[in-house]
Design an enzyme around this catalytic site. Structure first.
Site, PDB file in Angstrom:
ATOM      1  N   VAL A 235       3.470  -4.375  -0.002  1.00 54.42           N
ATOM      2  CA  VAL A 235       2.900  -5.703  -0.207  1.00 54.42           C
ATOM      3  C   VAL A 235       1.838  -5.718  -1.302  1.00 54.42           C
ATOM      4  CG1 VAL A 235       3.398  -6.365   2.164  1.00 54.42           C
ATOM      5  CG2 VAL A 235       1.193  -5.350   1.626  1.00 54.42           C
ATOM      6  N   GLU A 236       1.444  -6.927  -1.719  1.00 56.80           N
ATOM      7  CA  GLU A 236       0.436  -7.169  -2.763  1.00 56.80           C
ATOM      8  C   GLU A 236       0.745  -6.402  -4.030  1.00 56.80           C
ATOM      9  OE1 GLU A 236      -3.840  -7.069  -2.196  1.00 56.80           O
ATOM     10  OE2 GLU A 236      -3.640  -8.282  -0.396  1.00 56.80           O
ATOM     11  N   GLY A 237       2.006  -6.429  -4.460  1.00 53.88           N
ATOM     12  CA  GLY A 237       2.439  -5.675  -5.625  1.00 53.88           C
ATOM     13  C   GLY A 237       2.980  -4.337  -5.177  1.00 53.88           C
TER      14      GLY A 237
END
Length: 757
Positions: A433-435
């Site tokens: 997640v988040e990149g």
């Protein structure tokens, strides 16, 4: 004509081809945040006085009190296995989180929040995550990239006054919808569209957007009362080519006509809430746009600016928590569990893994804490935050994997007493997640770092964009001097700038030398490959990795200085040695894979005088492991965020370790008698303090045991009945229903005798 203008005129055309104009989304991503110490590493000139000036992490009195009271109380409410089995937090935990304003840590006190700094915020998340990741995720999402931060930075005064107090006390629970089924890593290409319209509402005409959207993987969506949404805004009344207004962020109250909160996702079957959000022709009036109408089309810039800081907080805290728990478990279980007549932690194969874990934790947590200190001083280091996200989540996964290897059979049996099983299953979530790490490592760290951290590339790009030949010439001349200086430093000697601690002077020289070699290599790669380097992701990923390892090594120097803990010197040296060795190894791989003639000659020239960068020797690893076994205070320094849970295997291990510390070296003699007598009571009676010895033996036995569950029912002959459960129930005599397999382990009692180890 001045020399700079001549050089600029000659270079303008080839540079214009090599540096195509940046799109708005690329520019927003590149320009987000600030440049910190990573910029000095990229330039080949790390200054250790700049590190020292950052100072230690600080907690104010309110933050420390919250950690000592509210966070400790929360952790004692958390039963990792029970929460995992229930797929939700207990109602009393949800209530406690709201009452104590855990969801409002980043919201200022004037709006009813806690107003904590970045270090305090990260520490709260890390301490919760050491006992239950699902609760940590539930706490971190409202405080991470989402409505609260966007409102604080860009919201109107009316929006702040209405929503921030409600977010702070939990009356509103937010989520933020960015990811779409057809736009994951390429978030800027989200297909969700909002068309500008006018609607009559309550006798008044309102401007707004009719939005269609389909979002997934949205944490807290199933329980959210306020949905943050990113969509492309369109004005169809404008001429063709001018209708796209850009990505826009809005807040939508729940429920809302046309919006559907979908059924729940189960990320690796974790207990935190996650699910899809869909909308069809949802009317979003202008007052719901974060920042109002002036911020229409500014959503991507807003998100990139927030991510520049936010990516350095929550997920790195989760990674650090996994490392801290895994190290405590591996070291503690290695002291308690015996095989072949001695603790398994004394076997070199196990000791080497534990030592490696400790050195990696020292480095990764140093980088996390250093970056938090920078954030608390007002910096927003976008490249460093990407480095932290990748390095700490990967380090967390490695630590848990190593811990599982050491636990052996104990680690793979599910149940309340399992020590790392839930974390092992959930480790890929933080990676993704988040990149996702594969994207962040391949494209963002070096791709953004090459522009933001390099001392001259951004000036060159700006000059090309403006068509300014003189400015381009000046930038290229400065760039040439920069390359020549790093060539000299790489081949001969790189000076140590500033005054690192005397104990780490040798390591500081290694960092300075490797930084110069890295800076030269980055320039060579960009010069030889030009724009093609962006597409050669295996090479750009290696360049990003070297920068990351240099950043972690430098943070170790900072940590050793600010902590003032001489007993941690062996770990600081080991951590730096590991990071520098890894950087050198990656550079050698990079030169071996450059698609350029003479790459091996260039690599041999640049990397001369690096043969001494060998990894830690076995004897050094074993020395670290011995320190960890004998000095509980060192483990406490490496794992300061480890918290006490309500129940479960971690609590059992903590209890056994506490008793073992009181017994001291007497545990070895106790275990020897236990192997001979096969009796806890007899072994305890041989000790100077039989009561303490028996308590320890029982606690240790509880740690070693695993959970068992009811199996299938058996017939009168003792054979397992393998028919479907419904058939078994139907065949049961009246008034005697068949017993299904228990979903929870039975209470275990300590037997009077145990098998020999």
């Amino acid at each position: 004509m001045p020399l700079a203008s001549l050089i600029g005129r000659w270079a303008m055309q080839p540079f214009s081809k090599a540096l195509p104009p940046l799109g708005d989304t690329e520019r927003a991503a590149l320009e987000a945040g600030t440049v910190g110490f990573e910029g000095r590493l990229f330039a080949g000139r790390p200054d250790f006085d700049v590190l020292a000036a950052m100072g230690p992490n600080r907690l104010d009195e309110r933050e420390q009190r919250f950690l000592d009271n509210e966070v400790r109380e929360l952790c004692r409410m958390l039963d990792d296995h029970a929460i995992d089995e229930a797929h939700d937090l207990p109602p009393e935990v949800w209530r406690y989180l709201r009452e104590k304003r855990f969801f409002g840590m980043i919201i200022p006190e004037e709006f009813g929040g806690l107003g904590f700094g970045h270090h305090a915020h990260a520490t709260v998340v890390a301490r919760i995550a050491t006992v239950n990741v699902a609760t940590a995720v539930t706490v971190m999402v409202p405080n991470s990239l989402g409505p609260a931060e966007l409102l604080l930075r860009y919201g109107t005064n009316v929006q702040k006054a209405h929503y921030l107090p409600r977010l702070a006390d939990g009356r509103e629970l937010p989520c933020f919808g960015l990811t779409s089924p057809y736009a994951g890593s390429d978030a800027a290409s989200i297909p969700d569209r909002g068309v500008l319209v006018e609607r009559e509402i309550g006798g008044r005409t309102k401007r707004g957007f009719l939005v269609d959207f389909d979002k997934r993987y949205i944490t807290l969506a199933p329980v959210a009362t306020l949905v943050g949404l990113a969509f492309h805004a369109i004005d169809e009344s404008r001429p063709e080519g001018e209708r796209e207004l850009g990505i826009t962020c809005a807040l939508i109250p729940v429920p809302q006509a046309g919006m559907e909160i979908g059924r729940r996702h189960h990320p690796m079957d974790s207990a935190f809430m996650n699910g899809p959000i869909r909308g069809r022709q949802v009317f979003v009036p202008m007052e719901w746009i974060i920042g109002g109408e002036p911020q229409v089309g500014q959503g991507w810039r807003m998100l990139m600016e927030c991510l520049a800081a936010g990516r350095a907080i929550s997920l790195p805290a989760l990674g650090s928590a996994m490392q801290q728990t895994a190290l405590y478990v591996a070291n503690g279980y290695g002291r308690i569990r015996e095989q072949f007549g001695m603790p398994v932690g004394r076997f070199h194969a196990v000791a080497g893994l534990v030592a490696q874990m400790s050195a990696e934790l020292y480095a990764s947590d140093a980088a996390r804490r250093f970056t938090a200190a920078a954030l608390d001083k007002g910096e927003r280091p976008s490249v460093a935050s990407a480095i932290l996200k990748v390095q700490l989540t990967e380090a967390g996964r490695r630590a848990v994997n190593r811990g599982m290897d050491i636990l052996g059979g104990k680690g793979i049996i599910s149940g309340p007493s399992n020590l790392l099983g839930v974390a092992y299953r959930q480790a890929p979530i933080a990676i993704t997640v988040e990149g996702a790490n594969i994207l962040t490592r391949a494209l963002i760290v070096f791709g953004q770092g090459a522009v933001r951290c390099h001392p001259h590339v951004l000036d060159e790009m700006a000059a090309v964009q403006a068509g300014d030949e003189k400015a381009l010439g000046k930038a290229l001349m400065a760039h040439g001097r920069h390359v020549a200086l790093n060539l000299w430093r790489s081949l001969f000697a790189a000076p140590v700038l500033g005054s690192p601690p005397d104990d780490l002077m040798h390591e500081a020289r290694l960092i300075a030398r490797m930084s110069a070699k890295y800076a030269l290599t980055a320039d060579l790669a960009m010069g030889l490959l030009g724009g093609k380097l962006k597409r050669m992701e295996l090479l750009s990923a290696r360049l990003g990795d070297v920068l990351a390892h240099l950043y972690l090594a430098s943070a170790c120097v900072w940590r050793y200085r600010v902590e003032v803990a001489p007993e941690m010197l062996p770990f600081a040296r080991a951590a730096i040695r590991l990071q520098i060795d890894e950087a050198g190894s990656i550079l050698r791989d990079l030169y071996a894979n450059l698609p350029t003639a003479g790459r091996r000659v260039i690599g041999a020239l640049v990397l001369r005088r690096t043969a001494h960068l060998a990894p830690l020797r076995d004897v050094q690893l074993l020395e670290l492991a011995e320190l960890l076994r004998k000095e509980p205070r060192i483990v406490a320094r490496l794992a300061p965020d480890l918290s006490e849970p309500a129940a479960g295997g971690l609590l059992d291990l903590m209890h056994a370790m506490e008793l073992g510390t009181k017994l001291g070296e007497g545990t070895a003699a106790l275990n020897k008698v236990l192997r001979r007598t096969n009796s806890l009571e007899e072994a305890a009676s041989s000790a100077p303090d039989p009561e303490l010895a028996l308590a320890y033996l029982k606690a240790a036995d509880k740690v070693i045991q695993v959970d068992d569950f009811e199996g299938p029912p058996r017939d009168a002959q003792g054979r397992a009945d393998l028919r479907p459960a419904a058939a078994v129930a139907a065949a049961a005599p009246p008034g005697q229903p068949a017993q299904p397999p228990s979903a929870r382990p039975p209470e275990r009692t300590i037997p009077p005798r145990v098998p020999a180890a």
